[in-house]
Design an enzyme around this catalytic site. Sequence first.
Site: not given
Ligand code: F6R
Length: 613
Positions: A509, A74, A493, A486, A2, A608, A27, A103-104, A490
């Site tokens: 394994h 959200w 997601e 990683e 949010c 985000k 976000r 928010n929260g 990517k």
């Molecule tokens: C993946 C991604 C998430 C963040 C995770 C931690 O692309 O963006 O996995 O890495 O939510 O977020 P931060 O680094 O902001 O604590």
Amino acid sequence: MCGIVGYTGQHEASPILVSGLRRLEYRGYDSAGLAGVDDGRIEIRKRAGRVRSLEELLDERPMRARCGISHTRWATHGPATDRNAHPHLGGRGGRMTVALVHNGVIENYAALRKELESEGFQFQSQTDTEVIAHLVARELETVDEPFLAVRRALPRLEGTYGLGVVCAGHPDVVVGARFGSPLVVGVGDDEHLLASDAVAIAPHTARVAYLQDGEVVRLTPLDFQIQHLEKGPITPRIDRIDWKPDAVELGGHAHYMLKEIREQPETVTDACRGRLVRSEATAHFGGLNLTARQLRRVRRIVFAACGTSWHAALVGEYLIERLADLPVEVEYASEFRYRNAPLDDRTLVFVLSQSGETADTLGALREARRRGHPTLAIVNTVGSTIAREADGGIYLHAGPEVGVASTKAFSAQVAVLTMLALHLARLRHLSFADGTAILEAIQSVPDLIGEVLRTEPRIDEAAALMTEARNALYLGRDIHFPVALEGALKLKEISYLHAEGYPTAEMKHGPIALVDRETPCVFVAPKGSLHAKTLSNVEEVKARHGVIVSVGTAGDEALAALSDVFLPIPEAPEVIQPLLAVVPLQLLAYHVARRRGCDIDKPRNLAKSVTVE
Ligand code: F6R
């Protein structure tokens, strides 16, 4: 997650509020709304869906107020409907005196709702937020002063909040309050703004004051006052935003994710700026707040983080163990905060976070500190909660990351961790000559990433091979195992393809059972100490007719011959290879998602920054 934007000043509020919401769109949200005080009365416009729908509503029914609050929601409590969208109104007997955005999460909302209903307050939504609007309205009946009414209502709440409030009869006052959800005040000329993220208000002012938990702020066009719920009035500290407002513009790129992938040469340059010290063959960090003597005493390091930041920490583990000979453990922040993880006084705890607001990572930081353990942070967002609560730390200086899939923050984190490994190693046994070699390798990274970026057309060929797949395996050994993780994250997601990362040798394994003509295996296999072993693993996949995409050192004929598509990275020392090898994997995920028609900057179900547990 949010977003909140508030405004009070000389201009019409709604265009400023809407453009602020647009800057927070990345976000993630599913409804949007705003409220203002016009002619003493509260006006409200809100809609499920995008900010665009809210703009259409405003075209049909304009709002002239010069003071208002707005929100992108959200959904948590109740689905994404017009009614559940914020702002929510508070009041009874048909007299709605309060509009509020939140928010929260309010944990005791059910009990509060029952109490308020018994006193004649009627509820229009299924949200937890509406109770706060009614609580403030109830206080306003006796004090008729928005700031006081909010202050008196807050102690009833259990949970987390960032709030924006306007009240009927108070046409130029916005009240904000923070507990566990970020809020920042923008200080302008004859205008003040409120936002959950400085990104929203950056075009209006670079002067900001970050609120702390327990603080309430009253904004008018000419001034603002902050009070702590228990400690009373606070003298605000004004900070300056250190990036340009256009840092969050697309600037001709198709998506933020692509823009941020392509920015990585500058990202690494900025992360290293002023930190590499050639005369001592080391790196220095101003904000660690630890002496060389204290750092030499350290016997173990614990990193706690989530998602991509967790993967970066894992690269850090390999680097620090290899260069500084120090044991490192990498914890999921969500697990660490609830475990009996032993910490002695020679263990150094770091949390890593791009946003500095991730609830689980903040929880891990607070848990470590609660046990009396000083905790450091590696954070991107200046002034974020984690940055402020940590005892010291290192900023990434990557600028705002807008793409939901984190890319440049990963590179900045790995660059910082490589420098940290060098710093710790040089405080111990690493020679001047070896230190210099590593320092020079780090300095070469921006140009080498530039070379990798130029191979994008070849990466798109690999994407074409993977577009119709249903599963993919990402495999890497040693320092490349986290890079494989990683790469898989990517792809998952943003393209919604199932992908798993494994240490290469672990494949036999179990996961090898998945390999067939339809399952791409992406090997992260630049030349290094374990290269020959990796080639054998690639052969095993080849023998089972798997599709092979490999990231390897340019000129590696053996690997190229085994691969359906070979993605070259320049020859480089092993310690900097993760910074190069991750780039083709980011671009691969991007192009697979683009070919599959996915909404890359708004991937489904993702926000985000994850500010709830
Ligand atoms: C993946 C991604 C998430 C963040 C995770 C931690 O692309 O963006 O996995 O890495 O939510 O977020 P931060 O680094 O902001 O604590």
